[in-house]
Write a protein that holds these residues in place. Structure first.
Motif, mmCIF file in Angstrom:
data_model
loop_
_atom_site.group_PDB
_atom_site.id
_atom_site.type_symbol
_atom_site.label_atom_id
_atom_site.label_comp_id
_atom_site.label_asym_id
_atom_site.label_seq_id
_atom_site.Cartn_x
_atom_site.Cartn_y
_atom_site.Cartn_z
ATOM 1 N N ASP A 140 1.010 -1.635 0.252
ATOM 2 C CA ASP A 140 -0.501 0.131 0.237
ATOM 3 C C ASP A 140 1.328 0.972 0.000
ATOM 4 N N ARG A 141 1.951 1.149 0.483
ATOM 5 C CA ARG A 141 2.791 2.545 0.669
ATOM 6 C C ARG A 141 4.027 2.532 -0.427
ATOM 7 N N VAL A 142 3.503 1.775 -1.524
ATOM 8 C CA VAL A 142 4.730 1.970 -2.513
ATOM 9 C C VAL A 142 3.519 1.746 -4.054
ATOM 10 N N ARG A 143 2.510 0.966 -4.285
ATOM 11 C CA ARG A 143 1.526 1.316 -4.807
ATOM 12 C C ARG A 143 1.500 2.714 -5.464
ATOM 13 N N VAL A 186 6.702 -7.709 -2.571
ATOM 14 C CA VAL A 186 5.721 -6.910 -1.913
ATOM 15 C C VAL A 186 5.418 -5.163 -3.663
ATOM 16 N N ALA A 187 6.530 -5.911 -4.682
ATOM 17 C CA ALA A 187 6.468 -5.781 -6.014
ATOM 18 C C ALA A 187 5.126 -6.284 -6.366
ATOM 19 N N ASP A 188 5.329 -7.487 -6.799
ATOM 20 C CA ASP A 188 3.729 -8.295 -7.498
ATOM 21 C C ASP A 188 2.932 -7.389 -6.824
ATOM 22 N N ALA A 189 2.231 -7.289 -5.327
ATOM 23 C CA ALA A 189 1.324 -7.109 -5.128
ATOM 24 C C ALA A 189 0.593 -5.732 -5.572
ATOM 25 N N ALA A 190 2.284 -5.148 -5.088
ATOM 26 C CA ALA A 190 1.692 -3.629 -5.637
ATOM 27 C C ALA A 190 1.777 -2.789 -7.136
ATOM 28 N N GLY A 191 2.360 -4.216 -8.084
ATOM 29 C CA GLY A 191 2.571 -4.219 -9.879
ATOM 30 C C GLY A 191 3.742 -2.732 -9.480
ATOM 31 N N ILE A 192 4.758 -3.498 -9.178
ATOM 32 C CA ILE A 192 5.260 -2.625 -9.548
ATOM 33 C C ILE A 192 7.113 -3.333 -9.946
ATOM 34 N N GLU A 193 7.372 -2.711 -11.401
ATOM 35 C CA GLU A 193 8.358 -4.085 -12.404
ATOM 36 C C GLU A 193 9.619 -2.770 -11.945
ATOM 37 N N ASP A 194 9.828 -1.773 -11.530
ATOM 38 C CA ASP A 194 11.092 -1.025 -11.716
ATOM 39 C C ASP A 194 11.794 -1.047 -10.400
#
Ligand code: FEC
Length: 293
Positions: free
Chosen positions: A149-152, A187-195
């Motif tokens: 939730d904090r990086v999304r 966390v990256a997967d849950a937030a949809g972060i690729e970079d």
């Protein structure tokens, strides 16, 4: 059965005069170079611990919130300061607990970190009650969701970080680094972060190689490959304390400014209700496993 939780944290000196004794505890009797002690006192002075000790205050807030959430006694035990883990264990037994859940406010297992908490708790309890010790909770879905939730939605390159440890732990088959990378990926997967990338922080000058890359070198490498904006997401710590407020908010920020890099960091979970609910879920799970005793 009547359970109690011993909630463990690293501990922090309450005032500058405590720093030598605190550092001596961390060193466990090994010698301390005077210039390193002076440097540590200065970091705590600049952190403002004369007025308040962030880690101890946040740990107490988390303890009280977890107790309310669980409806069970929760006692704080510090690895390197007071109240000691052994004091918390005594208080739990004196309060009538006949089983103890041991939970550390650090999600990743290493023989050089969590095992020390475990040893202190098990030694203190002895044979007086079964201990359900949580070795790691780095992949707990509710914890992962708190960080996600904090990086999304960020447009920045996300750098996940954790405390470094001496590199020799890898030869000993320690799971620490793998668990850190797993949390970062979840966390990256849950937030949809690729970079995103991972780096260590807070290495101590003990004269042996520590796990890298260190965040300061990593920021340089990111800048060299054209990154302009970084969001730092510590995964190995859960509270505001010296390693966050100095190593990231002062040292890493200064380095980023020097490089012309915009650097932000997430708000730490601290005693956020969603994080406290995640901790409560971990305790309930530990209690639901049939006891070996
Ligand atoms: O805010 C505060 O007052 C306390 C912040 C604090 C946290 C923390 C967490 C971890 N440490 C871990 C490993 C090591 C190893 C050494 C080491 C040394 C220090 C020193 C201070 C300190 N640590 Fe810490 N650590 C915090 C503070 N830590 C102060 C001593 C000065 C220095 O070296 O900078 C090296 C010991 C030695 O010299 O032999 C190893 C790990 C964590 C994360 C897990 C946990 O929270 O337990 C791993 C918070």
């Amino acid at each position: 059965m009547s359970a109690a939780v011993v909630l463990m944290a690293y501990g922090s000196p309450e005032r500058l005069a405590d720093v030598p004794a605190y550092y001596a505890d961390i060193r466990g009797g090994r010698p301390i170079r005077p210039e390193l002690l002076d440097d540590l006192v200065e970091r705590y002075r600049r952190l403002g611990i004369q007025e308040s000790s962030p880690l101890n205050a946040i740990t107490e807030e988390t303890r009280a919130a977890l107790e309310a959430e669980l409806g069970l006694p929760v006692l704080t035990g510090m690895k390197h300061w007071t109240p000691r883990i052994a004091e918390a264990a005594e208080a739990a037994l004196a309060g009538g607990a006949d089983e103890i859940v041991g939970l550390v406010l650090a999600p990743h297992y290493s023989a050089m970190s969590i095992k020390g908490y475990r040893d202190q708790l098990e030694t203190a309890i002895g044979r007086r009650a079964p201990v359900r010790f949580v070795d790691s909770w780095h992949d707990d879905p509710a914890f992962v969701a708190v960080l996600a939730d904090r990086v999304r939605g960020t447009g920045a390159h996300v750098v996940f970080t954790a405390h470094s440890l001496p590199a020799r732990i890898l030869e000993q088959g320690d799971p620490y680094k793998d668990q850190l990378l797993e949390t970062s990926r979840l966390v990256a997967d849950a937030a949809g972060i690729e970079d995103w990338s991972f780096s260590f922080q807070s290495e101590s000058p003990t004269g042996e190689p520590w796990l890298g890359p260190d965040i300061l070198d990593h920021l340089q490498a990111l800048r060299d490959r054209g990154v302009e904006h970084v969001l730092v997401c510590p995964v190995g710590f859960v509270s505001d304390h010296l390693e966050i407020r100095w190593d990231l908010d002062v040292e890493a920020r200064d380095k980023a400014a020097e490089l012309g890099l915009r650097l932000e960091r997430i708000e730490m979970p601290n005693a956020d209700p969603a994080f406290v609910r995640a901790l409560a879920g971990i305790v309930r799970r530990a209690l639901s496993v049939p006891s070996a005793a």
